[in-house]
Design a protein around this motif. Structure first.
Motif, PDB file in Angstrom:
ATOM      1  N   THR A  67     -36.098 -37.431  73.686  1.00 62.63           N
ATOM      2  CA  THR A  67     -36.034 -36.117  73.041  1.00 62.63           C
ATOM      3  C   THR A  67     -34.693 -35.446  73.307  1.00 62.63           C
ATOM      4  O   THR A  67     -34.054 -34.906  72.397  1.00 62.63           O
ATOM      5  CB  THR A  67     -37.179 -35.228  73.553  1.00 62.63           C
ATOM      6  N   ILE A  68     -34.257 -35.481  74.561  1.00 63.61           N
ATOM      7  CA  ILE A  68     -32.992 -34.830  74.910  1.00 63.61           C
ATOM      8  C   ILE A  68     -31.816 -35.560  74.271  1.00 63.61           C
ATOM      9  O   ILE A  68     -30.894 -34.937  73.733  1.00 63.61           O
ATOM     10  CB  ILE A  68     -32.849 -34.764  76.435  1.00 63.61           C
ATOM     11  N   ASP A  69     -31.841 -36.890  74.292  1.00 62.62           N
ATOM     12  CA  ASP A  69     -30.746 -37.652  73.671  1.00 62.62           C
ATOM     13  C   ASP A  69     -30.647 -37.353  72.179  1.00 62.62           C
ATOM     14  O   ASP A  69     -29.561 -37.115  71.640  1.00 62.62           O
ATOM     15  CB  ASP A  69     -30.966 -39.152  73.894  1.00 62.62           C
ATOM     16  N   ALA A  70     -31.794 -37.372  71.498  1.00 57.62           N
ATOM     17  CA  ALA A  70     -31.780 -37.112  70.056  1.00 57.62           C
ATOM     18  C   ALA A  70     -31.399 -35.668  69.759  1.00 57.62           C
ATOM     19  O   ALA A  70     -30.677 -35.392  68.795  1.00 57.62           O
ATOM     20  CB  ALA A  70     -33.155 -37.427  69.462  1.00 57.62           C
ATOM     21  N   GLY A  71     -31.855 -34.748  70.592  1.00 67.25           N
ATOM     22  CA  GLY A  71     -31.528 -33.348  70.361  1.00 67.25           C
ATOM     23  C   GLY A  71     -30.053 -33.058  70.518  1.00 67.25           C
ATOM     24  O   GLY A  71     -29.457 -32.343  69.698  1.00 67.25           O
ATOM     25  N   LEU A  72     -29.431 -33.628  71.550  1.00 67.91           N
ATOM     26  CA  LEU A  72     -28.007 -33.398  71.759  1.00 67.91           C
ATOM     27  C   LEU A  72     -27.171 -34.041  70.658  1.00 67.91           C
ATOM     28  O   LEU A  72     -26.041 -33.613  70.393  1.00 67.91           O
ATOM     29  CB  LEU A  72     -27.579 -33.939  73.127  1.00 67.91           C
ATOM     30  N   VAL A 161     -29.572 -26.220  75.252  1.00 63.80           N
ATOM     31  CA  VAL A 161     -30.363 -27.055  74.341  1.00 63.80           C
ATOM     32  C   VAL A 161     -31.285 -27.972  75.132  1.00 63.80           C
ATOM     33  O   VAL A 161     -32.436 -28.201  74.736  1.00 63.80           O
ATOM     34  CB  VAL A 161     -29.433 -27.855  73.406  1.00 63.80           C
ATOM     35  N   ARG A 162     -30.787 -28.514  76.261  1.00 61.96           N
ATOM     36  CA  ARG A 162     -31.666 -29.343  77.102  1.00 61.96           C
ATOM     37  C   ARG A 162     -32.881 -28.550  77.564  1.00 61.96           C
ATOM     38  O   ARG A 162     -34.007 -29.065  77.555  1.00 61.96           O
ATOM     39  CB  ARG A 162     -30.890 -29.859  78.322  1.00 61.96           C
ATOM     40  N   LEU A 163     -32.653 -27.307  77.991  1.00 62.96           N
ATOM     41  CA  LEU A 163     -33.757 -26.469  78.434  1.00 62.96           C
ATOM     42  C   LEU A 163     -34.741 -26.216  77.294  1.00 62.96           C
ATOM     43  O   LEU A 163     -35.966 -26.324  77.476  1.00 62.96           O
ATOM     44  CB  LEU A 163     -33.213 -25.142  78.974  1.00 62.96           C
ATOM     45  N   ALA A 164     -34.224 -25.890  76.118  1.00 64.27           N
ATOM     46  CA  ALA A 164     -35.099 -25.635  74.975  1.00 64.27           C
ATOM     47  C   ALA A 164     -35.872 -26.888  74.575  1.00 64.27           C
ATOM     48  O   ALA A 164     -37.065 -26.818  74.236  1.00 64.27           O
ATOM     49  CB  ALA A 164     -34.274 -25.116  73.793  1.00 64.27           C
ATOM     50  N   ALA A 234     -46.352 -26.217  67.673  1.00 68.05           N
ATOM     51  CA  ALA A 234     -45.482 -26.807  68.698  1.00 68.05           C
ATOM     52  C   ALA A 234     -44.692 -27.977  68.137  1.00 68.05           C
ATOM     53  O   ALA A 234     -43.504 -28.154  68.475  1.00 68.05           O
ATOM     54  CB  ALA A 234     -46.323 -27.248  69.894  1.00 68.05           C
ATOM     55  N   GLN A 235     -45.300 -28.772  67.284  1.00 69.51           N
ATOM     56  CA  GLN A 235     -44.586 -29.895  66.672  1.00 69.51           C
ATOM     57  C   GLN A 235     -43.457 -29.412  65.776  1.00 69.51           C
ATOM     58  O   GLN A 235     -42.361 -29.988  65.772  1.00 69.51           O
ATOM     59  CB  GLN A 235     -45.569 -30.751  65.869  1.00 69.51           C
ATOM     60  N   VAL A 236     -43.694 -28.346  65.026  1.00 70.55           N
ATOM     61  CA  VAL A 236     -42.643 -27.802  64.151  1.00 70.55           C
ATOM     62  C   VAL A 236     -41.484 -27.272  64.983  1.00 70.55           C
ATOM     63  O   VAL A 236     -40.305 -27.483  64.641  1.00 70.55           O
ATOM     64  CB  VAL A 236     -43.228 -26.705  63.250  1.00 70.55           C
ATOM     65  N   THR A 240     -37.745 -28.813  64.732  1.00 70.37           N
ATOM     66  CA  THR A 240     -36.599 -27.984  64.344  1.00 70.37           C
ATOM     67  C   THR A 240     -35.431 -28.203  65.287  1.00 70.37           C
ATOM     68  O   THR A 240     -34.278 -28.297  64.845  1.00 70.37           O
ATOM     69  CB  THR A 240     -37.009 -26.502  64.335  1.00 70.37           C
ATOM     70  N   LEU A 241     -35.696 -28.288  66.582  1.00 72.98           N
ATOM     71  CA  LEU A 241     -34.622 -28.556  67.541  1.00 72.98           C
ATOM     72  C   LEU A 241     -34.019 -29.936  67.334  1.00 72.98           C
ATOM     73  O   LEU A 241     -32.831 -30.146  67.600  1.00 72.98           O
ATOM     74  CB  LEU A 241     -35.156 -28.431  68.969  1.00 72.98           C
ATOM     75  N   LEU A 242     -34.834 -30.875  66.845  1.00 73.30           N
ATOM     76  CA  LEU A 242     -34.345 -32.232  66.593  1.00 73.30           C
ATOM     77  C   LEU A 242     -33.759 -32.386  65.192  1.00 73.30           C
ATOM     78  O   LEU A 242     -33.276 -33.465  64.860  1.00 73.30           O
ATOM     79  CB  LEU A 242     -35.483 -33.241  66.774  1.00 73.30           C
ATOM     80  N   ALA A 243     -33.814 -31.308  64.379  1.00 70.80           N
ATOM     81  CA  ALA A 243     -33.336 -31.351  62.989  1.00 70.80           C
ATOM     82  C   ALA A 243     -34.070 -32.411  62.184  1.00 70.80           C
ATOM     83  O   ALA A 243     -33.496 -33.084  61.330  1.00 70.80           O
ATOM     84  CB  ALA A 243     -31.823 -31.596  62.942  1.00 70.80           C
TER      85      ALA A 243
END
Length: 451
Positions: A67-72, A161-164, A234-236, A240-243
């Motif tokens: 999740t963090i890798d994809a989000g960043l 972003v990692r925290l979110a 929660a999924q949405v 959204t953070l993962l675009a």
């Protein structure tokens, strides 16, 4: 002859471009007592920003690490920060350039009333501004430190972003467990209602007991519906953070809940970790950048020199070509740059105060995060070690006693409600602990604590 003069002018102009600065360098501001930031000038051929490639992860079996890798890599705020860093590095490339030389060419009649081309008056002027007072070096330093601050800004956005992402990930995890708990509770009441219908036919219970079980079954169905709604929300939020909003319904968190340990972070490490925060380092870089900007503003009072070489061909007047070397510099009568100096000094003072304010706020955040973490850790340990086992034991005893006719239905329903409430509170406590832990890690820029 005119061709030789133009070639000579080109040579002189190239020499003017490399004339060293004349005069004393400007005195900068008093160095700020902060962490030193090394000055380095980026190469114009260096890659300005490392562009992250999109990461293809399976949303149906999503781990926190993925999740963090994809989000960043895909988060839109991160992409905006990368674009801002690219712009800052582009300014750095231009800051170290010398002013361009100026070429002026003119022509006119040699004598009044005579307009023959061979008698035309031709004028060629090549000028070069020579900056003094280390202006170019100071300008480069300002841009370099501003680029450093932009780099730290993007690192701070990574931290946020990692925290979110971590909070959103475990919100999905909690919602999934809520759905499972609500489903199990609804199934239990459905089985109890079916058994009660059989017992009512046999005359073992009163109809009012069946009605009560139907009410509890309906309440459990409503809670199951609400749990599914909370999971979708929660999924949405995570999608959204993962675009990847279109794939929100397929998100499923598979990591287990973190287990609370028995020890806290050692206090002697806190101060060192605080100074590593990118927002602190960005503020320090901005202070040093404004120190250089203050020195640059004072350097404006050191006069720059404009060197010009002029070649003029006027056959009727001088019978050939005349070469002239010209020096010019400003006379500070109307503007002595006092306003620019005052503004630069005020901006430097403001940045220094802002740095001290930021450090104070960070220490407050650390103290608050430590207190919240310790409280959440103790509450979770109490839930897992004492409250949940007691609630399970009481519920099992009530189920057994009700089957044997030892207690009324109301006592059984109370025991079930207590167990359900304890299980929900346990999930809430787990999420509070995870949020407190991730906030503490984010506050101290540390992701590998030994808990």
């Amino acid at each position: 002859m005119i061709d030789r003069a133009i070639r000579l002018l080109a040579v002189i102009a190239s020499c003017c471009a490399v004339i060293p600065a004349i005069g004393q360098p400007a005195t900068g501001a008093t160095p700020f007592n902060g962490a030193p930031t090394p000055f380095h000038r980026a190469s114009p051929f260096a890659k300005p920003v490392i562009q992250a490639e999109p990461i293809d992860v399976s949303l149906g079996a999503l781990t926190l690490h993925n999740t963090i890798d994809a989000g960043l890599a895909q988060n839109r705020d991160v992409q905006i920060a990368r674009a801002a860093l690219t712009a800052a590095k582009g300014i750095l490339v231009n800051a170290g350039k010398r002013p361009n030389p100026m070429l002026t060419v003119g022509a006119g009649p040699g004598l009044i009333g005579r307009y023959q081309p061979r008698d035309a008056d031709v004028l060629v002027n090549v000028s070069q501004l020579v900056e003094r007072g280390n202006k170019r070096e100071l300008r480069s330093e300002v841009a370099s430190l501003a680029a450093d601050a932009a780099q730290f800004d993007i690192e701070d956005i990574f931290r946020q972003v990692r925290l979110a992402l971590a909070n959103a990930y475990f919100a999905v995890k909690q919602a999934q467990d809520y759905v499972n708990l609500a489903q199990a509770t609804r199934n239990a009441f459905a089985r109890s209602r079916e058994a009660a219908e059989l017992r009512l036919k046999a005359g073992d219970i009163a109809r009012v007991d069946l009605i009560r079980l139907r009410v509890e079954e309906g309440r459990s169905e409503n809670e199951l519906l609400q749990a599914h709604t909370d999971l979708a929300v929660a999924q949405v939020m995570l999608a959204t953070l993962l675009a990847r909003e279109q794939e929100a319904p397929s998100i499923r968190a598979v990591d287990p809940w973190p287990v609370p340990g028995d020890s806290m972070l050692q206090s002697d490490r806190i101060e060192a970790l605080v100074d590593k925060r990118p927002d602190i380092r960005a503020a320090i870089a901005r202070v040093h950048s404004l120190e250089a900007a203050f020195g640059l503003a004072k350097a404006q009072r050191i006069r720059d020199v404009n060197v010009a070489v002029i070649a003029e061909r006027n056959l009727p007047a001088n019978g050939g070509t005349t070469l002239v070397v010209q020096l010019s510099m400003p006379i500070f009568i109307n503007n002595d740059y006092f306003g620019d100096i005052v503004r630069a000094e005020a901006e430097l003072t403001s940045a220094q105060i802002n740095l001290e304010k930021l450090r104070s706020n960070v220490h407050a955040d650390v103290d608050r995060a430590l207190a919240q973490f310790e409280s959440a850790r103790q509450q979770l340990m109490r839930f897992e070690a004492q409250m949940l086992p007691d609630a399970l034991s009481a519920s099992q005893a009530a189920e057994f006693a009700y089957k044997k006719g030892g207690i009324p239905l109301t006592d059984l329903l109370d025991a079930r409600r207590q167990l359900y409430a304890t299980q929900r509170e346990l999930l809430e406590s787990r999420k509070d602990f995870v949020n407190a832990r991730t906030r503490l890690e984010s506050t101290l820029i540390e992701t590998d604590f030994r808990w």
